[in-house]
Design a protein around this motif. Structure first.
Motif, PDB file in Angstrom:
ATOM      1  N   ILE A 166       1.522   3.989  -8.264  1.00 46.07           N
ATOM      2  CA  ILE A 166       2.273   3.537  -9.507  1.00 46.07           C
ATOM      3  C   ILE A 166       3.407   4.483  -9.651  1.00 46.07           C
ATOM      4  O   ILE A 166       3.118   5.821 -10.033  1.00 46.07           O
ATOM      5  CB  ILE A 166       1.404   3.347 -10.794  1.00 46.07           C
ATOM      6  CG1 ILE A 166       0.055   2.545 -10.747  1.00 46.07           C
ATOM      7  CG2 ILE A 166       2.133   2.843 -12.066  1.00 46.07           C
ATOM      8  CD1 ILE A 166      -0.757   2.462 -11.675  1.00 46.07           C
ATOM      9  N   ASP A 167       4.556   4.052  -9.432  1.00 46.32           N
ATOM     10  CA  ASP A 167       5.375   4.770  -9.607  1.00 46.32           C
ATOM     11  C   ASP A 167       5.899   5.368 -11.081  1.00 46.32           C
ATOM     12  O   ASP A 167       6.250   6.688 -11.290  1.00 46.32           O
ATOM     13  CB  ASP A 167       7.060   4.340  -9.166  1.00 46.32           C
ATOM     14  CG  ASP A 167       6.790   4.152  -7.553  1.00 46.32           C
ATOM     15  OD1 ASP A 167       6.204   4.675  -7.072  1.00 46.32           O
ATOM     16  OD2 ASP A 167       7.362   3.102  -7.034  1.00 46.32           O
ATOM     17  N   LYS A 168       5.676   4.391 -12.217  1.00 43.03           N
ATOM     18  CA  LYS A 168       6.001   4.832 -13.549  1.00 43.03           C
ATOM     19  C   LYS A 168       5.201   3.922 -14.456  1.00 43.03           C
ATOM     20  O   LYS A 168       5.210   2.868 -14.333  1.00 43.03           O
ATOM     21  CB  LYS A 168       7.700   4.839 -13.841  1.00 43.03           C
ATOM     22  CG  LYS A 168       7.851   5.261 -15.187  1.00 43.03           C
ATOM     23  CD  LYS A 168       9.440   5.276 -15.528  1.00 43.03           C
ATOM     24  CE  LYS A 168       9.929   5.740 -16.738  1.00 43.03           C
ATOM     25  NZ  LYS A 168      11.455   5.565 -17.033  1.00 43.03           N
ATOM     26  N   LEU A 169       4.812   4.469 -15.582  1.00 43.85           N
ATOM     27  CA  LEU A 169       4.196   3.888 -16.615  1.00 43.85           C
ATOM     28  C   LEU A 169       4.771   4.377 -18.142  1.00 43.85           C
ATOM     29  O   LEU A 169       4.608   5.368 -18.350  1.00 43.85           O
ATOM     30  CB  LEU A 169       2.661   4.034 -16.612  1.00 43.85           C
ATOM     31  CG  LEU A 169       1.901   2.852 -15.772  1.00 43.85           C
ATOM     32  CD1 LEU A 169       0.298   2.986 -16.025  1.00 43.85           C
ATOM     33  CD2 LEU A 169       2.201   1.600 -16.181  1.00 43.85           C
TER      34      LEU A 169
ATOM     35  N   THR B  59       0.316  14.791 -12.298  1.00 48.93           N
ATOM     36  CA  THR B  59       0.039  16.047 -12.362  1.00 48.93           C
ATOM     37  C   THR B  59      -0.082  16.486 -13.749  1.00 48.93           C
ATOM     38  O   THR B  59      -0.607  17.674 -14.087  1.00 48.93           O
ATOM     39  CB  THR B  59       1.579  16.692 -12.076  1.00 48.93           C
ATOM     40  OG1 THR B  59       2.398  16.130 -12.753  1.00 48.93           O
ATOM     41  CG2 THR B  59       1.930  16.404 -10.495  1.00 48.93           C
ATOM     42  N   ASN B  60      -0.045  15.509 -14.922  1.00 46.96           N
ATOM     43  CA  ASN B  60      -0.344  15.775 -16.130  1.00 46.96           C
ATOM     44  C   ASN B  60      -1.690  15.364 -16.647  1.00 46.96           C
ATOM     45  O   ASN B  60      -2.248  15.953 -17.605  1.00 46.96           O
ATOM     46  CB  ASN B  60       0.678  14.863 -16.955  1.00 46.96           C
ATOM     47  CG  ASN B  60       2.119  15.493 -16.328  1.00 46.96           C
ATOM     48  OD1 ASN B  60       2.967  14.733 -16.069  1.00 46.96           O
ATOM     49  ND2 ASN B  60       2.516  16.839 -16.802  1.00 46.96           N
TER      50      ASN B  60
ATOM     51  N   THR C 228       4.511   9.283 -14.470  1.00 48.86           N
ATOM     52  CA  THR C 228       5.301   9.152 -13.234  1.00 48.86           C
ATOM     53  C   THR C 228       4.383   9.658 -12.024  1.00 48.86           C
ATOM     54  O   THR C 228       3.513  10.264 -11.864  1.00 48.86           O
ATOM     55  CB  THR C 228       6.700   9.698 -12.977  1.00 48.86           C
ATOM     56  OG1 THR C 228       6.414  11.196 -13.008  1.00 48.86           O
ATOM     57  CG2 THR C 228       7.607   9.151 -14.095  1.00 48.86           C
ATOM     58  N   ASP C 229       4.626   8.811 -10.782  1.00 47.84           N
ATOM     59  CA  ASP C 229       3.881   9.239  -9.617  1.00 47.84           C
ATOM     60  C   ASP C 229       2.423   9.276  -9.736  1.00 47.84           C
ATOM     61  O   ASP C 229       1.517  10.104  -9.528  1.00 47.84           O
ATOM     62  CB  ASP C 229       4.300  10.450  -9.153  1.00 47.84           C
ATOM     63  CG  ASP C 229       5.700  10.546  -8.638  1.00 47.84           C
ATOM     64  OD1 ASP C 229       6.306   9.336  -8.300  1.00 47.84           O
ATOM     65  OD2 ASP C 229       6.368  11.388  -8.776  1.00 47.84           O
ATOM     66  N   ILE C 230       1.672   8.208 -10.167  1.00 49.10           N
ATOM     67  CA  ILE C 230       0.270   8.011 -10.442  1.00 49.10           C
ATOM     68  C   ILE C 230      -0.331   7.578  -9.102  1.00 49.10           C
ATOM     69  O   ILE C 230      -0.184   6.478  -8.542  1.00 49.10           O
ATOM     70  CB  ILE C 230      -0.030   6.817 -11.590  1.00 49.10           C
ATOM     71  CG1 ILE C 230       0.788   7.229 -12.886  1.00 49.10           C
ATOM     72  CG2 ILE C 230      -1.600   6.909 -11.728  1.00 49.10           C
ATOM     73  CD1 ILE C 230       0.733   6.288 -13.963  1.00 49.10           C
TER      74      ILE C 230
END
Length: 289
Positions: free
Chosen positions: A211-214, A246-247, A190-192
């Motif tokens: 990009i909100d979510k993948l 963040t990941n 999320t939050d890319i």
């Protein structure tokens, strides 16, 4: 007289019978004590196959490593065939004494250390996998049930739609570069954020800008609009496009070849021609003196 004789005869028989009975009792006691002093070999003792760790957890792309011990308690040396029933797409490797093996000889009343490695499939889903491991000889079959827990992994890949990481652009113009961002991990992202590192005075704009979510395996197409300022010297320039949250993060290094515009080329040619003409005139005018 006869009565006394019979009485003595019966008494003698009883005496000998008592002595015989007492002899058997004493013999039995000594046999029992001797048996306790000299333990017998337990023919029912079975060989063993064990592991110091039964359950191991790691992420996709990492190796599961177990240390197992195979002990031969049979009456003779044995050769054990080693197999592991891994999930589809996985790979199992047995190692003993620093070498990769598929079977191993274990002498009677001896043990061998066997290192076992599981390589999970890249597409393995996060969950617990049970893997039976078998060591089989002509006399016996030993089994060991291991557990491999695949945890979730964050990972993404950024590239172009064609896989090509180079292009040409004319100085003073804009160029649209088609990028793809794919979630190659096993957990949702999320939050890319999308960023770029360009040469000085260059600029890059992304559509979409975020990009909100993948979901795992999902791909998002992104357009990067690259602007090259006027009067940029012709040559090759590097631009780095980055997708991150963040990941995890990934980047694509793009090579841009800048060429001059037609107008700039004509102007440059005219300047060169004028310079040559001026030099020629000066030589004609002052060269005779």
């Amino acid at each position: 007289m006869l009565f006394n004789y019979l009485f003595r005869l019966n008494t003698s028989k009883c005496f000998y019978a008592s002595i015989t009975f007492l002899f058997f009792i004493v013999s039995g006691i000594f046999s029992s004590l001797n048996a306790q002093r000299q333990p017998l070999k337990d023919d029912g003792l079975k060989s063993t196959f064990s592991s110091d760790l039964i359950n191991i957890e790691t992420s996709v792309g990492q190796v599961f490593r177990y240390t197992t011990t195979l002990e031969n308690n049979a009456t003779e040396d044995q050769i054990y065939q080693l197999t592991a029933k891994v999930p589809e797409g996985w790979k199992a490797i047995f190692k003993a004494k620093g070498k990769q093996v598929t079977s191993i000889k274990v002498d009677r009343d001896k043990k061998e250390i066997i290192n076992l490695e599981f390589y999970p499939s890249y597409e393995a889903k996060p969950k617990k996998y049970e893997v039976p491991v078998i060591a089989k000889s002509k006399q016996e079959s030993l089994s060991l049930n291991l557990e491999a827990v695949v945890s979730g992994a964050y990972e993404l890949k950024m590239t172009t739609s064609t896989g090509r990481l180079s292009d040409k652009i004319t100085e003073g113009e804009k160029k649209e570069i088609q990028l793809t961002v794919k979630n190659t991990g096993s957990l949702s992202l999320t939050d890319i954020e999308l960023n770029s590192k360009t040469p000085p005075k260059w600029s890059a704009v992304f559509k979409p800008s975020k990009i909100d979510k993948l979901s795992p395996g999902e791909t998002e197409n992104v357009t990067a609009i690259l602007t090259v300022p006027d009067k940029t010297i012709a040559g090759d320039y590097m631009t780095t496009f980055t997708a991150k949250n963040t990941n995890t993060k990934d980047e694509a290094v793009f090579r841009i070849s800048v060429v001059t515009s037609l107008a700039s080329g004509l102007l440059g040619a005219i300047i060169i021609l004028v310079a040559i003409l001026v030099v020629y005139i000066l030589i004609r005018k002052y060269g005779r003196r």
